[in-house]
Design a protein around this motif. Structure first.
Motif, PDB file in Angstrom:
ATOM      1  N   ASN A 144      -3.200   4.515  -6.464  1.00  0.00           N
ATOM      2  CA  ASN A 144      -4.039   5.196  -5.482  1.00  0.00           C
ATOM      3  C   ASN A 144      -4.586   4.213  -4.455  1.00  0.00           C
ATOM      4  O   ASN A 144      -4.546   2.992  -4.649  1.00  0.00           O
ATOM      5  CB  ASN A 144      -5.175   5.956  -6.178  1.00  0.00           C
ATOM      6  CG  ASN A 144      -6.033   5.050  -7.035  1.00  0.00           C
ATOM      7  OD1 ASN A 144      -6.710   4.164  -6.512  1.00  0.00           O
ATOM      8  ND2 ASN A 144      -5.997   5.260  -8.354  1.00  0.00           N
ATOM      9  N   MET A 145      -5.107   4.770  -3.369  1.00  0.00           N
ATOM     10  CA  MET A 145      -5.582   3.945  -2.261  1.00  0.00           C
ATOM     11  C   MET A 145      -6.830   3.146  -2.634  1.00  0.00           C
ATOM     12  O   MET A 145      -7.023   2.038  -2.127  1.00  0.00           O
ATOM     13  CB  MET A 145      -5.863   4.815  -1.034  1.00  0.00           C
ATOM     14  CG  MET A 145      -4.611   5.235  -0.272  1.00  0.00           C
ATOM     15  SD  MET A 145      -3.594   3.833   0.274  1.00  0.00           S
ATOM     16  CE  MET A 145      -4.739   2.963   1.352  1.00  0.00           C
ATOM     17  N   ASP A 146      -7.669   3.674  -3.497  1.00  0.00           N
ATOM     18  CA  ASP A 146      -8.847   2.916  -3.908  1.00  0.00           C
ATOM     19  C   ASP A 146      -8.443   1.598  -4.564  1.00  0.00           C
ATOM     20  O   ASP A 146      -9.008   0.531  -4.260  1.00  0.00           O
ATOM     21  CB  ASP A 146      -9.707   3.734  -4.876  1.00  0.00           C
ATOM     22  CG  ASP A 146     -10.453   4.869  -4.185  1.00  0.00           C
ATOM     23  OD1 ASP A 146     -10.570   4.828  -2.944  1.00  0.00           O
ATOM     24  OD2 ASP A 146     -10.894   5.800  -4.886  1.00  0.00           O
ATOM     25  N   ASP A 147      -7.451   1.680  -5.449  1.00  0.00           N
ATOM     26  CA  ASP A 147      -6.970   0.465  -6.104  1.00  0.00           C
ATOM     27  C   ASP A 147      -6.253  -0.445  -5.121  1.00  0.00           C
ATOM     28  O   ASP A 147      -6.345  -1.680  -5.212  1.00  0.00           O
ATOM     29  CB  ASP A 147      -6.048   0.815  -7.272  1.00  0.00           C
ATOM     30  CG  ASP A 147      -6.796   1.436  -8.443  1.00  0.00           C
ATOM     31  OD1 ASP A 147      -8.029   1.254  -8.510  1.00  0.00           O
ATOM     32  OD2 ASP A 147      -6.155   2.093  -9.279  1.00  0.00           O
TER      33      ASP A 147
ATOM     34  N   LEU B  71      -6.924  -0.818  -1.909  1.00  0.00           N
ATOM     35  CA  LEU B  71      -7.939  -1.516  -1.115  1.00  0.00           C
ATOM     36  C   LEU B  71      -8.654  -2.577  -1.937  1.00  0.00           C
ATOM     37  O   LEU B  71      -8.968  -3.664  -1.439  1.00  0.00           O
ATOM     38  CB  LEU B  71      -8.945  -0.506  -0.568  1.00  0.00           C
ATOM     39  CG  LEU B  71      -8.390   0.481   0.475  1.00  0.00           C
ATOM     40  CD1 LEU B  71      -9.424   1.556   0.794  1.00  0.00           C
ATOM     41  CD2 LEU B  71      -7.961  -0.242   1.742  1.00  0.00           C
ATOM     42  N   PHE B  72      -8.882  -2.285  -3.207  1.00  0.00           N
ATOM     43  CA  PHE B  72      -9.550  -3.238  -4.095  1.00  0.00           C
ATOM     44  C   PHE B  72      -8.704  -4.502  -4.272  1.00  0.00           C
ATOM     45  O   PHE B  72      -9.203  -5.626  -4.102  1.00  0.00           O
ATOM     46  CB  PHE B  72      -9.822  -2.585  -5.448  1.00  0.00           C
ATOM     47  CG  PHE B  72     -10.325  -3.541  -6.499  1.00  0.00           C
ATOM     48  CD1 PHE B  72     -11.639  -3.979  -6.488  1.00  0.00           C
ATOM     49  CD2 PHE B  72      -9.473  -4.002  -7.494  1.00  0.00           C
ATOM     50  CE1 PHE B  72     -12.101  -4.869  -7.457  1.00  0.00           C
ATOM     51  CE2 PHE B  72      -9.927  -4.891  -8.461  1.00  0.00           C
ATOM     52  CZ  PHE B  72     -11.242  -5.322  -8.445  1.00  0.00           C
TER      53      PHE B  72
ATOM     54  N   GLU C  98       0.129   9.959  -3.680  1.00  0.00           N
ATOM     55  CA  GLU C  98      -0.748  10.461  -4.734  1.00  0.00           C
ATOM     56  C   GLU C  98      -0.480  11.940  -5.018  1.00  0.00           C
ATOM     57  O   GLU C  98       0.055  12.663  -4.176  1.00  0.00           O
ATOM     58  CB  GLU C  98      -2.207  10.243  -4.340  1.00  0.00           C
ATOM     59  CG  GLU C  98      -2.564   8.774  -4.111  1.00  0.00           C
ATOM     60  CD  GLU C  98      -4.044   8.559  -3.871  1.00  0.00           C
ATOM     61  OE1 GLU C  98      -4.858   9.167  -4.609  1.00  0.00           O
ATOM     62  OE2 GLU C  98      -4.391   7.796  -2.945  1.00  0.00           O
TER      63      GLU C  98
END
Length: 398
Positions: free
Chosen positions: A268-271, A273-274, A303
């Motif tokens: 996912n995009m959150d991961d 960016l992290f 996703e």
């Protein structure tokens, strides 16, 4: 759901099966390695001619460093009619003259050869699904728009912007990459792919005479390699792999330079960016060294969004009407579906069941060729209204 439509399409395709196989062999014979732009000219022209025979408006957009891509849409497109996007690629990982060592083999059950599974069979499915709908006069509620690129295997770096622009205005996108596994699972999710290059600058010195005067770029890099591997989180699907390293000039010299290339995959995009933030903000550990870090996520994650799941539900319902029990899966590799999924409902892996992507046993099951082309035609004909699947079976109106 009108089961009769699927039967009509399947019967039509069975009558044209030999024609489909001959055309597929023609595409495979036209060898088209990604890094040989001149090799793409012939196959793009073959595909252009095929869509023109279906009364499509077509043009080939030349590439700067690649063979470019083919765009096609029906000439009879009605003003204001919404569109659905079909995407495929004509490039393969196989070099020129691979056919000399890996010829096309046509047995009772299988058709094999370089690029058949990934994904020239999918290109044939596009053409004959449209041909079936046209000849049977089955109406598509959405006008089909086609994009076939020649740089997918090397990251779609020249075609991605166009894919994104079309996806923004499309109601849905079908990706004709091969399905996963011998069960033919459709891909409703794909990992995002990032690539980073870390260059380290140290201070050279003679390893025997005055090693204390040097600062090793290799030692510095080794520290960061350990930090990068600590970012792996297999439970969350985060993989960080330092796949290539190089450095130094001689065994008796404290290394002045070193470099690592890092592959990152996330769900996912959150991961994304992290991990991207972690890598781009690495700091030197040893005094006298410096870091230069480049890269990012070339393919964002595909996703399992609500709109993607509605499209999957549509496919599943159609499959059930065909006595076909479809399964969904998240794939570790990327495709152009990663891009379209940012902007519209996307379903990937709609190619023909087989095996051997990028491998010597590259093949499809011939019986699945008709099945998956029928499924594609049914999807193109389907209207999805808040989960309800409906296939129209009436004359096309201009």
């Amino acid at each position: 759901m009108k089961v009769s439509a699927a039967r009509e399409i399947e019967s039509f395709l069975k009558d044209h099966e030999e024609e489909m196989i001959i055309f597929l062999k023609k595409l495979v014979t036209s060898e088209s390695p990604s890094r040989d732009p001149d090799s793409q000219t012939e196959i793009l022209q073959i595909l252009k001619n095929a869509f023109e025979s279906l009364d499509f408006y077509t043009f080939i957009v030349p590439g700067r460093k690649t063979g470019g891509f083919l765009y096609a849409r029906p000439k009879q497109h009605r003003k204001g009619q919404p569109i659905q996007l079909m995407i495929g690629h004509c490039d393969t990982v196989w070099g020129k003259n691979t056919l000399e060592q890996m010829p096309i083999l046509d047995s009772e059950e299988r058709l094999s050869g370089p690029g058949i599974f990934d994904m020239k069979a999918g290109l044939v499915q596009m053409i004959f699904a449209i041909k079936a709908l046209k000849e049977l006069q089955l109406e598509s509620p959405l006008s089909p728009v086609i994009l076939i690129n020649s740089d997918e295997e090397i990251g779609s770096f020249e075609s991605t912007n166009t894919i994104a622009r079309i996806a923004r205005i499309a109601k849905r996108a079908f990706i004709l990459e091969p399905p996963l596994g011998l069960e033919g699972k459709l891909k409703t999710g794909r990992k995002g792919i990032g690539k980073f290059t870390i260059k380290v600058k140290g201070k050279p010195a003679h390893a025997g005479l005055n090693p204390e005067m040097g600062v090793s770029a290799i030692v510095e890099l080794s520290y960061h390699i350990q930090q990068l591997f600590s970012l792996n989180d297999f439970e969350k699907g985060i993989t960080v792999n330092v796949g290539m390293i190089q450095g130094g000039s001689s065994a008796n010299v404290i290394a002045e330079e070193s470099q690592a290339v890092v592959d990152v995959r996330v769900h996912n995009m959150d991961d994304a960016l992290f991990i991207e933030n972690k890598i781009l903000n690495l700091k030197p550990k040893h005094t006298g060294t410096s870091l230069q870090i480049e890269g990012g996520f070339g393919r964002p994650p595909m996703e399992r969004t609500a709109r993607n799941q509605r499209l999957w539900t549509l496919a599943k319902h159609i499959g059930q009407s065909m006595h076909l029990e479809l399964e969904e899966v998240t794939a570790g590799g990327g495709s152009d579906g990663n891009t379209t999924s940012l902007y519209t409902a996307t379903l990937d892996g709609l190619g023909t069941v087989g095996d051997g992507a990028h491998a010597r046993h590259d093949f499809i099951f011939k019986e699945k060729f008709i099945e998956r082309t029928t499924l594609l035609a049914m999807l193109l004909s389907a209207k999805d209204i808040e989960g309800e699947t409906k296939v129209e079976s009436k004359k096309i109106t201009a």
